[in-house]
Design a protein around this motif. Sequence first.
Motif, PDB file in Angstrom:
ATOM      1  N   LEU A   1      -8.392  -3.222  -4.454  1.00 39.29           N
ATOM      2  CA  LEU A   1      -9.324  -2.661  -3.480  1.00 39.29           C
ATOM      3  C   LEU A   1     -10.763  -2.883  -3.906  1.00 39.29           C
ATOM      4  CD1 LEU A   1      -9.630  -0.953  -0.894  1.00 39.29           C
ATOM      5  CD2 LEU A   1      -9.622   1.051  -2.360  1.00 39.29           C
ATOM      6  N   PHE A   2     -11.058  -2.717  -5.190  1.00 39.15           N
ATOM      7  CA  PHE A   2     -12.405  -2.951  -5.705  1.00 39.15           C
ATOM      8  C   PHE A   2     -12.792  -4.417  -5.534  1.00 39.15           C
ATOM      9  CE2 PHE A   2     -15.341  -3.817  -9.256  1.00 39.15           C
ATOM     10  CZ  PHE A   2     -16.375  -2.979  -8.862  1.00 39.15           C
ATOM     11  N   PHE A   3     -11.858  -5.331  -5.823  1.00 39.52           N
ATOM     12  CA  PHE A   3     -12.115  -6.752  -5.628  1.00 39.52           C
ATOM     13  C   PHE A   3     -12.357  -7.061  -4.153  1.00 39.52           C
ATOM     14  CE2 PHE A   3     -10.458 -11.091  -4.933  1.00 39.52           C
ATOM     15  CZ  PHE A   3     -11.386 -11.783  -5.693  1.00 39.52           C
ATOM     16  N   PHE A   4     -11.578  -6.441  -3.275  1.00 35.90           N
ATOM     17  CA  PHE A   4     -11.759  -6.654  -1.843  1.00 35.90           C
ATOM     18  C   PHE A   4     -13.119  -6.141  -1.376  1.00 35.90           C
ATOM     19  CE2 PHE A   4     -11.076  -5.423   2.631  1.00 35.90           C
ATOM     20  CZ  PHE A   4     -10.781  -6.683   3.136  1.00 35.90           C
ATOM     21  N   LEU A   5     -13.565  -5.007  -1.920  1.00 39.58           N
ATOM     22  CA  LEU A   5     -14.894  -4.500  -1.564  1.00 39.58           C
ATOM     23  C   LEU A   5     -15.993  -5.452  -2.013  1.00 39.58           C
ATOM     24  CD1 LEU A   5     -14.543  -0.685  -2.272  1.00 39.58           C
ATOM     25  CD2 LEU A   5     -14.755  -1.826  -0.064  1.00 39.58           C
ATOM     26  N   LEU A   6     -15.829  -6.058  -3.187  1.00 41.00           N
ATOM     27  CA  LEU A   6     -16.797  -7.055  -3.634  1.00 41.00           C
ATOM     28  C   LEU A   6     -16.791  -8.275  -2.716  1.00 41.00           C
ATOM     29  CD1 LEU A   6     -16.427  -6.980  -7.513  1.00 41.00           C
ATOM     30  CD2 LEU A   6     -18.296  -6.086  -6.136  1.00 41.00           C
ATOM     31  N   LEU A   7     -15.614  -8.644  -2.232  1.00 40.70           N
ATOM     32  CA  LEU A   7     -15.531  -9.768  -1.301  1.00 40.70           C
ATOM     33  C   LEU A   7     -16.243  -9.473   0.011  1.00 40.70           C
ATOM     34  CD1 LEU A   7     -11.849 -11.042  -1.642  1.00 40.70           C
ATOM     35  CD2 LEU A   7     -13.926 -12.057  -2.556  1.00 40.70           C
ATOM     36  N   ILE A   8     -16.290  -8.221   0.404  1.00 42.52           N
ATOM     37  CA  ILE A   8     -16.954  -7.852   1.651  1.00 42.52           C
ATOM     38  C   ILE A   8     -18.457  -7.662   1.434  1.00 42.52           C
ATOM     39  CG2 ILE A   8     -17.113  -6.029   3.399  1.00 42.52           C
ATOM     40  CD1 ILE A   8     -14.681  -7.822   3.684  1.00 42.52           C
ATOM     41  N   ILE A   9     -18.857  -7.064   0.327  1.00 41.31           N
ATOM     42  CA  ILE A   9     -20.261  -6.730   0.089  1.00 41.31           C
ATOM     43  C   ILE A   9     -21.099  -7.978  -0.187  1.00 41.31           C
ATOM     44  CG2 ILE A   9     -21.794  -5.566  -1.549  1.00 41.31           C
ATOM     45  CD1 ILE A   9     -19.673  -3.348  -1.717  1.00 41.31           C
TER      46      ILE A   9
ATOM     47  N   PHE B   1       0.801  -1.215   0.000  1.00 41.92           N
ATOM     48  CA  PHE B   1       0.000   0.000   0.000  1.00 41.92           C
ATOM     49  C   PHE B   1       0.842   1.278   0.000  1.00 41.92           C
ATOM     50  CE2 PHE B   1      -2.824  -3.187   1.905  1.00 41.92           C
ATOM     51  CZ  PHE B   1      -3.876  -3.095   1.030  1.00 41.92           C
ATOM     52  N   ALA B   2       2.163   1.141  -0.154  1.00 42.13           N
ATOM     53  CA  ALA B   2       3.018   2.331  -0.143  1.00 42.13           C
ATOM     54  C   ALA B   2       2.752   3.212  -1.362  1.00 42.13           C
ATOM     55  CB  ALA B   2       4.491   1.916  -0.094  1.00 42.13           C
ATOM     56  N   THR B   3       2.587   2.619  -2.524  1.00 43.99           N
ATOM     57  CA  THR B   3       2.235   3.374  -3.729  1.00 43.99           C
ATOM     58  C   THR B   3       0.888   2.887  -4.191  1.00 43.99           C
ATOM     59  OG1 THR B   3       3.309   1.760  -5.144  1.00 43.99           O
ATOM     60  CG2 THR B   3       4.635   3.634  -4.418  1.00 43.99           C
ATOM     61  N   PHE B   4      -0.061   3.803  -4.293  1.00 42.50           N
ATOM     62  CA  PHE B   4      -1.430   3.439  -4.665  1.00 42.50           C
ATOM     63  C   PHE B   4      -1.638   3.752  -6.128  1.00 42.50           C
ATOM     64  CE2 PHE B   4      -6.043   3.696  -4.790  1.00 42.50           C
ATOM     65  CZ  PHE B   4      -6.373   2.590  -4.037  1.00 42.50           C
ATOM     66  N   GLY B   5      -1.744   2.722  -6.948  1.00 40.43           N
ATOM     67  CA  GLY B   5      -1.915   2.904  -8.388  1.00 40.43           C
ATOM     68  C   GLY B   5      -3.129   2.151  -8.890  1.00 40.43           C
ATOM     69  N   LEU B   6      -3.146   1.902 -10.176  1.00 43.31           N
ATOM     70  CA  LEU B   6      -4.286   1.242 -10.797  1.00 43.31           C
ATOM     71  C   LEU B   6      -4.418  -0.213 -10.334  1.00 43.31           C
ATOM     72  CD1 LEU B   6      -6.561   1.733 -12.764  1.00 43.31           C
ATOM     73  CD2 LEU B   6      -5.073   1.001 -14.603  1.00 43.31           C
ATOM     74  N   ARG B   7      -3.323  -0.896 -10.145  1.00 43.34           N
ATOM     75  CA  ARG B   7      -3.391  -2.288  -9.674  1.00 43.34           C
ATOM     76  C   ARG B   7      -3.929  -2.358  -8.249  1.00 43.34           C
ATOM     77  NH1 ARG B   7       1.701  -5.741 -10.569  1.00 43.34           N
ATOM     78  NH2 ARG B   7       0.152  -7.389 -10.603  1.00 43.34           N
TER      79      ARG B   7
END
Length: 94
Positions: free
Chosen positions: A58-66, A47-53
Amino acid sequence: MFKFDKYTLPYHITNMIFYVFTLAVIGFIYVYIFYPPLSDVATQEFFATFGLREFGGLFFFLLLIITPLLVLFGAVHHFYRIITYRKSGRTAAE
């Protein structure tokens, strides 16, 4: 979902059982398939550099939670309908 008339007691019972079983399967998949790779990768360096990957992760992780939260909501909804079945003060004319 199943071949019962909507808003009947068997409809809510079978759907609640289906949602609880689905939640158990999702939990099993998360613990034994998704958690080990996530625990290895999710370090401070990741998480030191936040880019497109990282945004995709993060989007995949949100789907895993929702997803399990929505399944849990469905199970709670049908459980509530089972508890309050025919406890309404409405008449047939209403």
